[in-house]
Design an enzyme around this catalytic site. Structure first.
Site, PDB file in Angstrom:
ATOM      1  N   LYS A  46       2.759  -1.997   2.857  1.00 49.12           N
ATOM      2  CA  LYS A  46       3.337  -2.971   1.917  1.00 49.12           C
ATOM      3  C   LYS A  46       4.863  -3.024   1.932  1.00 49.12           C
ATOM      4  CE  LYS A  46      -0.261  -3.489  -1.575  1.00 49.12           C
ATOM      5  NZ  LYS A  46      -0.593  -3.379  -3.000  1.00 49.12           N
ATOM      6  N   ASP A  82       0.784  -9.220  -6.545  1.00 48.02           N
ATOM      7  CA  ASP A  82       0.365  -8.168  -7.487  1.00 48.02           C
ATOM      8  C   ASP A  82       1.011  -8.377  -8.860  1.00 48.02           C
ATOM      9  OD1 ASP A  82      -1.270  -6.736  -5.763  1.00 48.02           O
ATOM     10  OD2 ASP A  82       0.373  -5.502  -5.015  1.00 48.02           O
ATOM     11  N   TYR A 194      -9.086   0.290  -9.535  1.00 49.15           N
ATOM     12  CA  TYR A 194     -10.423  -0.313  -9.659  1.00 49.15           C
ATOM     13  C   TYR A 194     -11.435   0.639  -9.050  1.00 49.15           C
ATOM     14  CZ  TYR A 194      -8.530  -2.425  -5.354  1.00 49.15           C
ATOM     15  OH  TYR A 194      -7.890  -2.653  -4.170  1.00 49.15           O
TER      16      TYR A 194
END
Ligand code: ATR
Length: 249
Positions: A46, A82, A194
């Site tokens: 990222k 995000d 998650y």
């Protein structure tokens, strides 16, 4: 999630994983440039991907991390969905956050996206991280309030919105980033992990009667925004939720 959204929108195309070891990142991006409408970028690329892109959106530049790339006429444009994904999740859950006090746990790429999103919305943001120097750098770059170890307890108890962005609980949901019993006195606890199992932090917060939110909404909403960037079409978010939930088991 993306495959289901493509089907539901009647669009041709496929979404698949491209395993990319770090030394092959640049070559992979050239392949993407030639043959893809876009890609998502995840751990550990990222931040390192930034140097290979032709253009960055303002939020990707400010956050210093990219999770979505759009190929436009052979140019690679980096976005960070995000941040918007996190805010959309709060909005959807009806959580009031404007003008509140948030405490972000962590100082990695996910923390930067969350902190940036909240700051943009006028939230007072404080950051605590295991490695203080990393939190200090983030706070200096974004104008946030640094919380060091001795002040952690007070900062947690007095915040309105606590957000875990650390990876504690990711592989083992029985682990919490906070010592047992340390929770905000009131308000909301969000864990952006998650996991099919509720994380320990959220379980403790629920038991204490606090409002909680897991990581699924942010996952789905960041994906919905990426889908829109690639296709120009707003996806059916319900379809994406159902597919993500099925995938998580
Ligand atoms: P991401 O880009 O997904 O945020 P990252 O940059 O690797 O990933 O950041 C992971 C975060 O989880 C960091 O804030 C890290 O703290 P350090 O900066 O001290 O490494 C935090 N983290 C990971 N494992 C941890 C642990 N066992 N206890 C506390 N914090 C932890």
């Amino acid at each position: 999630m993306h495959q289901a959204a493509l089907r539901a929108a009647g669009l041709e195309g496929s979404y698949r994983a491209l395993e990319t070891p770090p030394p092959l990142l640049q070559a992979r991006l050239e392949e993407v440039r030639r043959a893809f409408a876009g890609v998502n970028v995840t751990i550990p690329h990222k931040e390192s991907v930034l140097e290979y892109l032709d253009e960055l959106s303002p939020e990707a530049a400010a956050i210093g991390a990219v999770n979505t790339i759009v190929c436009q006429q052979g140019r690679l444009i980096g976005y960070n969905t995000d941040a918007l994904g996190f805010i959309s999740g709060l909005e959807e859950a009806g959580i009031a956050y404007r003008n509140k006090k948030a405490l972000v746990l962590g100082a990695g790429g996910a923390a930067r996206a969350v902190a940036y999103a909240l700051k943009q919305e006028g939230v007072h943001v404080a950051v605590y991280n295991r490695t203080t120097e990393r939190a200090r750098a983030l706070c200096a770059a974004m104008g946030l309030h640094l919380v060091t170890e001795p002040l952690l307890e007070t900062a947690v108890r007095s915040c309105d919105l606590l957000v875990n962005t650390t990876s504690v609980g990711l592989n083992d949901p029985t682990r919490s980033p906070l010592p047992p019993g340390l929770l905000p006195r009131a308000g909301v606890v969000v864990d952006i992990i998650y996991h099919p199992q509720t994380t320990r932090l959220l379980l403790e917060a629920q038991q204490a009667g606090l409002v909680t939110l897991g990581g699924l909404p942010m996952l789905v909403w960041q994906g919905a925004r990426a889908f829109e960037l690639w296709t120009g079409v707003k996806p059916d978010v319900r379809v994406m939720y159902a597919a993500a939930q099925a995938g998580l088991g």
